[in-house]
Design a protein around this motif. Structure first.
Motif, PDB file in Angstrom:
ATOM      1  N   LYS A   1      44.833  50.589  22.926  1.00  0.00           N
ATOM      2  CA  LYS A   1      46.177  50.763  22.556  1.00  0.00           C
ATOM      3  C   LYS A   1      47.033  52.023  23.348  1.00  0.00           C
ATOM      4  CE  LYS A   1      45.143  50.341  17.516  1.00  0.00           C
ATOM      5  NZ  LYS A   1      45.080  50.819  16.282  1.00  0.00           N
ATOM      6  N   GLY A   2      48.448  51.527  23.387  1.00  0.00           N
ATOM      7  CA  GLY A   2      49.116  52.521  24.204  1.00  0.00           C
ATOM      8  C   GLY A   2      48.700  52.128  25.593  1.00  0.00           C
ATOM      9  N   CYS A   3      49.139  53.410  26.680  1.00  0.00           N
ATOM     10  CA  CYS A   3      48.851  52.939  28.085  1.00  0.00           C
ATOM     11  C   CYS A   3      47.680  53.106  28.316  1.00  0.00           C
ATOM     12  CB  CYS A   3      49.656  54.184  28.777  1.00  0.00           C
ATOM     13  SG  CYS A   3      49.882  54.087  30.374  1.00  0.00           S
ATOM     14  N   GLN A   4      47.207  52.051  29.371  1.00  0.00           N
ATOM     15  CA  GLN A   4      45.922  51.993  29.787  1.00  0.00           C
ATOM     16  C   GLN A   4      45.948  51.577  31.453  1.00  0.00           C
ATOM     17  OE1 GLN A   4      43.030  52.060  27.922  1.00  0.00           O
ATOM     18  NE2 GLN A   4      44.218  52.404  25.921  1.00  0.00           N
ATOM     19  N   ASN A   5      45.150  52.334  32.120  1.00  0.00           N
ATOM     20  CA  ASN A   5      45.120  52.262  33.563  1.00  0.00           C
ATOM     21  C   ASN A   5      44.163  51.102  34.188  1.00  0.00           C
ATOM     22  OD1 ASN A   5      47.044  54.200  34.022  1.00  0.00           O
ATOM     23  ND2 ASN A   5      45.176  55.828  34.172  1.00  0.00           N
ATOM     24  N   VAL A   6      44.535  50.191  35.148  1.00  0.00           N
ATOM     25  CA  VAL A   6      43.955  49.325  35.544  1.00  0.00           C
ATOM     26  C   VAL A   6      42.767  49.855  36.576  1.00  0.00           C
ATOM     27  CG1 VAL A   6      44.152  47.081  36.951  1.00  0.00           C
ATOM     28  CG2 VAL A   6      45.926  47.600  35.414  1.00  0.00           C
ATOM     29  N   ALA A   7      41.551  49.329  36.362  1.00  0.00           N
ATOM     30  CA  ALA A   7      40.452  49.809  37.207  1.00  0.00           C
ATOM     31  C   ALA A   7      40.697  49.635  38.614  1.00  0.00           C
ATOM     32  CB  ALA A   7      39.227  48.984  36.453  1.00  0.00           C
ATOM     33  N   ARG A   8      41.230  48.362  39.151  1.00  0.00           N
ATOM     34  CA  ARG A   8      41.229  48.012  40.403  1.00  0.00           C
ATOM     35  C   ARG A   8      42.884  47.580  40.366  1.00  0.00           C
ATOM     36  NH1 ARG A   8      39.956  43.273  42.088  1.00  0.00           N
ATOM     37  NH2 ARG A   8      39.253  42.185  40.126  1.00  0.00           N
ATOM     38  N   ASP A   9      43.680  48.408  40.651  1.00  0.00           N
ATOM     39  CA  ASP A   9      44.967  48.261  40.729  1.00  0.00           C
ATOM     40  C   ASP A   9      45.644  47.530  41.974  1.00  0.00           C
ATOM     41  OD1 ASP A   9      46.236  51.599  41.762  1.00  0.00           O
ATOM     42  OD2 ASP A   9      44.458  50.327  42.375  1.00  0.00           O
ATOM     43  N   ASN A  10      46.645  47.028  41.901  1.00  0.00           N
ATOM     44  CA  ASN A  10      47.222  46.514  42.968  1.00  0.00           C
ATOM     45  C   ASN A  10      46.798  45.095  43.234  1.00  0.00           C
ATOM     46  OD1 ASN A  10      49.428  48.631  42.448  1.00  0.00           O
ATOM     47  ND2 ASN A  10      48.460  49.935  43.853  1.00  0.00           N
ATOM     48  N   VAL A  11      46.056  44.376  42.659  1.00  0.00           N
ATOM     49  CA  VAL A  11      45.577  43.388  43.291  1.00  0.00           C
ATOM     50  C   VAL A  11      45.671  42.023  42.142  1.00  0.00           C
ATOM     51  CG1 VAL A  11      43.451  44.455  44.132  1.00  0.00           C
ATOM     52  CG2 VAL A  11      43.332  43.596  41.655  1.00  0.00           C
ATOM     53  N   ALA A  12      46.509  42.217  41.058  1.00  0.00           N
ATOM     54  CA  ALA A  12      46.695  41.134  40.320  1.00  0.00           C
ATOM     55  C   ALA A  12      47.931  40.232  40.561  1.00  0.00           C
ATOM     56  CB  ALA A  12      47.019  41.477  38.926  1.00  0.00           C
ATOM     57  N   SER A  13      47.615  38.897  40.643  1.00  0.00           N
ATOM     58  CA  SER A  13      48.637  37.902  40.984  1.00  0.00           C
ATOM     59  C   SER A  13      49.036  36.860  39.959  1.00  0.00           C
ATOM     60  CB  SER A  13      48.170  37.153  42.216  1.00  0.00           C
ATOM     61  OG  SER A  13      48.164  37.826  43.155  1.00  0.00           O
ATOM     62  N   SER A  14      48.164  37.076  38.806  1.00  0.00           N
ATOM     63  CA  SER A  14      48.676  36.234  37.644  1.00  0.00           C
ATOM     64  C   SER A  14      47.932  36.790  36.313  1.00  0.00           C
ATOM     65  CB  SER A  14      48.074  34.883  37.671  1.00  0.00           C
ATOM     66  OG  SER A  14      46.606  34.767  37.887  1.00  0.00           O
ATOM     67  N   LEU A  15      48.315  36.669  35.192  1.00  0.00           N
ATOM     68  CA  LEU A  15      47.681  37.368  34.007  1.00  0.00           C
ATOM     69  C   LEU A  15      47.724  36.456  32.798  1.00  0.00           C
ATOM     70  CD1 LEU A  15      50.095  38.470  31.548  1.00  0.00           C
ATOM     71  CD2 LEU A  15      50.596  40.057  33.426  1.00  0.00           C
ATOM     72  N   GLN A  16      46.722  36.442  31.873  1.00  0.00           N
ATOM     73  CA  GLN A  16      46.860  35.796  30.253  1.00  0.00           C
ATOM     74  C   GLN A  16      46.552  36.944  29.328  1.00  0.00           C
ATOM     75  OE1 GLN A  16      43.554  33.228  30.743  1.00  0.00           O
ATOM     76  NE2 GLN A  16      44.487  31.649  31.423  1.00  0.00           N
ATOM     77  N   ALA A  17      47.782  36.712  28.337  1.00  0.00           N
ATOM     78  CA  ALA A  17      47.624  37.664  27.211  1.00  0.00           C
ATOM     79  C   ALA A  17      48.282  36.817  26.036  1.00  0.00           C
ATOM     80  CB  ALA A  17      48.790  38.849  27.552  1.00  0.00           C
ATOM     81  N   GLN A  18      47.610  37.132  24.921  1.00  0.00           N
ATOM     82  CA  GLN A  18      48.221  36.523  23.709  1.00  0.00           C
ATOM     83  C   GLN A  18      49.318  37.685  23.059  1.00  0.00           C
ATOM     84  OE1 GLN A  18      47.330  33.717  22.302  1.00  0.00           O
ATOM     85  NE2 GLN A  18      46.241  33.344  24.150  1.00  0.00           N
ATOM     86  N   GLY A  19      50.817  37.351  23.490  1.00  0.00           N
ATOM     87  CA  GLY A  19      51.597  38.530  22.996  1.00  0.00           C
ATOM     88  C   GLY A  19      52.431  39.001  23.968  1.00  0.00           C
ATOM     89  N   SER A  20      53.004  40.017  23.633  1.00  0.00           N
ATOM     90  CA  SER A  20      53.717  40.710  24.680  1.00  0.00           C
ATOM     91  C   SER A  20      53.259  42.166  24.991  1.00  0.00           C
ATOM     92  CB  SER A  20      55.492  41.167  24.150  1.00  0.00           C
ATOM     93  OG  SER A  20      55.201  42.002  22.778  1.00  0.00           O
ATOM     94  N   LEU A  21      53.521  42.533  26.206  1.00  0.00           N
ATOM     95  CA  LEU A  21      53.053  43.923  26.714  1.00  0.00           C
ATOM     96  C   LEU A  21      53.975  44.448  27.932  1.00  0.00           C
ATOM     97  CD1 LEU A  21      51.509  43.103  29.576  1.00  0.00           C
ATOM     98  CD2 LEU A  21      49.564  42.349  28.088  1.00  0.00           C
ATOM     99  N   LYS A  22      53.650  45.606  28.526  1.00  0.00           N
ATOM    100  CA  LYS A  22      54.241  45.985  29.350  1.00  0.00           C
ATOM    101  C   LYS A  22      53.736  46.272  30.700  1.00  0.00           C
ATOM    102  CE  LYS A  22      58.625  48.626  29.724  1.00  0.00           C
ATOM    103  NZ  LYS A  22      59.645  50.008  28.970  1.00  0.00           N
TER     104      LYS A  22
END
Length: 295
Positions: free
Chosen positions: A238-259
């Motif tokens: 919930k809320g803000c979560q930091n990515v373990a390996r940041d600045n590497v993602a080129s696509s994502l999958q999610a059920q719903g909306s996020l920021k």
């Protein structure tokens, strides 16, 4: 001998002139006619509209112009073509995401309209209660979190240009008197806030059958490659979560909306996404996610 050369030159010149004339005639006759089924993006381009990234304020729009002409506290009762309109992906009431205008008023879509081809069926008294978002020819549309490819215009019965999102004509609601109001949501079972991609805001509650899009996501899978190619990493909470390996993602999958955010602790540039994104480069976030906000 001189006569022969002169005659030959005249013949060649005449032939060349005939050839040029023929080519010009062919070009004119083969010019494609305007298609009656041209999409709303093509109509917008044909009207000389300018699309600018960011808010009206960031682009130094003059005070009391465009969307700002309708001051908060005053209901929208008369559709007027503005020199600019602003489309912002935002939150209003329980709707997240939903598109609002430059003054923060919620924008809606109407089930009795059509998106392909774009067509507005709200005229007369309907257009007084639900003023269409209309823009002047040669005007500007400021895009704040809304993809340009989703935005266009359609000519209304009165000849004005109405803004479309995902092909759907968009409107204000006369009973929304302050920014953040969503009194038009669900009216008559046919009016709903519009998401940045033209869907019904509110997820399942809107009856849009959009697979849960519009509801807040509680988890996300970030893939290193486009089109959901491994390796990948998951993130939830919930809320803000930091990515373990940041600045590497080129696509994502999610059920719903996020920021998604470009820096840790939900700072930097941000973007609201709704469901899967096969290529983050299309929204300017390839290898640029460092944190995610859920809820």
């Amino acid at each position: 001998m001189i006569r022969t050369r002169t005659a030959t030159s005249v013949a060649v010149a005449t032939a060349g002139l005939l050839l040029l004339t023929a080519c010009g005639g062919d070009n004119d006759s083969s010019a494609p006619a305007s298609s009656a089924s041209a999409d709303s993006n093509a109509i917008a381009a044909g009207q000389g509209l300018g699309f600018l990234g960011g808010t009206a304020k960031a682009n130094n729009a003059p005070p009391r112009t465009g969307d700002w002409a309708n001051e908060p506290g005053k209901p929208a009762v008369k559709p007027e073509a503005q020199q600019w309109v602003q489309l912002s992906a935002s939150k209003a009431g329980a709707l997240n995401p939903v598109v609002v205008n430059g003054a923060g008023f919620t924008l809606y879509r109407f089930d009795k309209d059509t998106a392909s081809p774009s067509k507005s069926t709200c005229n007369g008294d309907c257009a007084t209660t639900w003023p269409p978002v209309v823009v002047a020819r040669g005007g500007k549309i400021f895009l704040d979190g809304v993809d340009k490819s989703k935005v266009g215009t359609v000519k209304r019965d009165d000849g004005t240009l109405q803004v479309t999102i995902g092909g759907w004509p968009v409107y204000r609601f006369g009973k929304d008197t302050k920014p953040g109001d969503t009194k038009g949501q669900g009216v008559g079972g046919t009016w709903f806030g519009v998401t940045p991609d033209g869907k019904k805001a509110g997820g399942a509650a809107a009856g849009g059958g959009n697979g849960g899009q519009g509801k807040p996501a509680t988890s996300v899978v970030l893939f290193d490659d486009a089109n959901f190619g491994d390796p990948s990493q998951g993130l939830a909470g919930k809320g803000c979560q930091n990515v373990a390996r940041d600045n590497v993602a080129s696509s994502l999958q999610a059920q719903g909306s996020l920021k998604i955010w470009s820096e840790a602790n939900c700072k930097g540039k941000s973007k609201v996404v709704n469901g899967d994104v096969a290529d983050l480069a299309t929204i300017g976030f390839d290898n640029d996610i460092s944190s995610v906000f859920f809820g």
